[in-house]
Design a protein around this motif. Structure first.
Motif: not given
Length: 275
Positions: A137-141
Motif C-alpha cells: 500500500x506504500x506504492x501507487x496502486x
C-alpha cells in the motif's frame, strides 16, 4: 522431573488433531512426546487440477499485464504454477509474472518464487500478511492489477484496502476446502472434546478451526463445544491467520513465537498440566 517426563512431557495428555495434509507428520511429533492423539480432519482440500475456480482465476491473470503479485505461501504458489502446467498454461504464466513485482509473505513463499526462476523483490521480515500488504500500500496502486494468492482465507479486508487504493485485485484461490471426507471422525473428535476427554486442540490452518466450530453448530453441539473449549481445553494456533476464527468466536488461545509446527508442539509441552 524424571527422565520419562523429560523425554515424553505429554504422557497422559490427549491431543486432538484436525489437520488433513500434515496429520500423520503432526501426529507423529505429538506421539513422540507421549501424547495420545485423536484425529478428526476438519476439512478436505480440493485437488488443484480439478478446481475450476483456480483455472478461471489464472485466465484472468493472463488476460492483461499485472503490476504486483503477492505470494502468501510456498506450497500455494508452487501449487498454482503446477495447476497451470496441468492446464497447459504453466510456462505462459511464469513468463507473464516475470515483469511483475513479486512480494513474498515469508521464506517459504520466497523460495517458491525463486524456484520458479522468477525475480523476488521483497519479503516480509515478520512473515505476516499484514506487513506484506502495508508494504504494498506504500506504492501507487491506482489502475494497477494486483494478484493475491490466497491461502484458504478470503483475505477480504486486505483486498478491500487494495481496491480502495485504486487497484484491480485478482484473487487466486489456490486452496479451496470442503467438509472432510470422513465426517464421522470429525464428529467423534467433537464428542470427545465435549465429553472432557481432550486436553489440547492445536490448529495449523484457519479453515480447520472454522469448520470444526461450524460442524459442531450443525450438529446442535455448538454451545457445548464452546463451553468445553473455554473451560477445559488448551487451544493453540500456529499463527495469527490460523487463530482468526478462534478469536472471532471469543475463545481463548495461545500461539508460539514462531509460526512453525515444531514450535506449536513445544508450546503444548510447556502449557499442558504436568509438562
Amino acid at each position: 522431573m524424571n527422565d520419562d517426563r523429560t523425554a515424553r512431557p505429554l504422557e497422559g495428555c490427549t491431543v486432538g488433531v484436525t489437520a488433513e495434509r500434515k496429520a500423520e507428520e503432526f501426529g507423529a511429533l505429538l506421539t513422540k512426546k507421549g501424547a495420545h492423539v485423536v484425529h478428526g480432519a476438519a476439512m478436505h482440500t480440493v485437488p488443484l487440477p480439478e478446481d475450476g475456480e483456480l483455472a478461471e482465476a489464472t485466465r484472468r491473470v493472463l488476460a492483461s499485464p499485472v503490476a504486483f503479485v503477492v505470494a502468501t505461501t510456498g506450497v500455494g504458489f508452487r501449487g498454482w504454477l503446477e495447476a497451470a502446467e496441468h492446464d497447459g498454461l504453466g510456462s505462459g504464466l511464469v513468463e507473464h509474472l516475470r515483469s511483475a513485482t513479486l512480494l513474498a509473505r515469508g521464506a517459504k513463499a520466497l523460495g517458491a518464487i525463486r524456484g520458479a526462476g522468477l525475480p523476488d523483490a521483497w519479503s516480509a521480515p515478520s512473515e505476516e500478511s499484514s506487513e506484506v500488504f502495508d508494504h504494498l500500500l506504500e506504492h501507487d496502486l491506482a489502475g494497477k492489477r494486483v494478484v493475491v494468492q490466497l491461502h484458504g482465507q478470503p483475505m477480504t479486508e486486505y483486498r478491500e484496502k487494495l481496491r480502495a487504493a485504486g487497484a484491480e485485485v485478482i484473487a487466486v484461490p489456490v486452496y479451496r476446502w470442503t467438509d472432510p471426507l470422513d465426517l464421522d471422525a470429525l464428529d467423534h473428535l467433537i464428542g470427545e472434546i465435549v465429553a472432557g476427554r481432550v486436553d489440547a486442540l492445536p490448529f495449523t490452518s484457519a479453515p480447520a478451526a472454522a469448520n470444526l466450530l461450524d460442524r459442531a453448530q450443525r450438529l446442535g453441539r455448538g454451545e457445548e463445544l464452546h463451553e468445553a473449549l473455554r473451560s477445559r481445553v488448551l487451544l493453540a494456533c500456529v499463527g495469527p491467520v490460523t487463530a482468526a476464527p478462534i478469536a472471532r468466536a471469543g475463545l481463548p488461545y495461545v500461539m508460539p513465537e514462531r509460526a512453525r509446527t515444531g514450535s506449536l508442539v513445544r508450546l503444548l509441552t510447556e502449557r499442558l498440566p504436568g509438562s
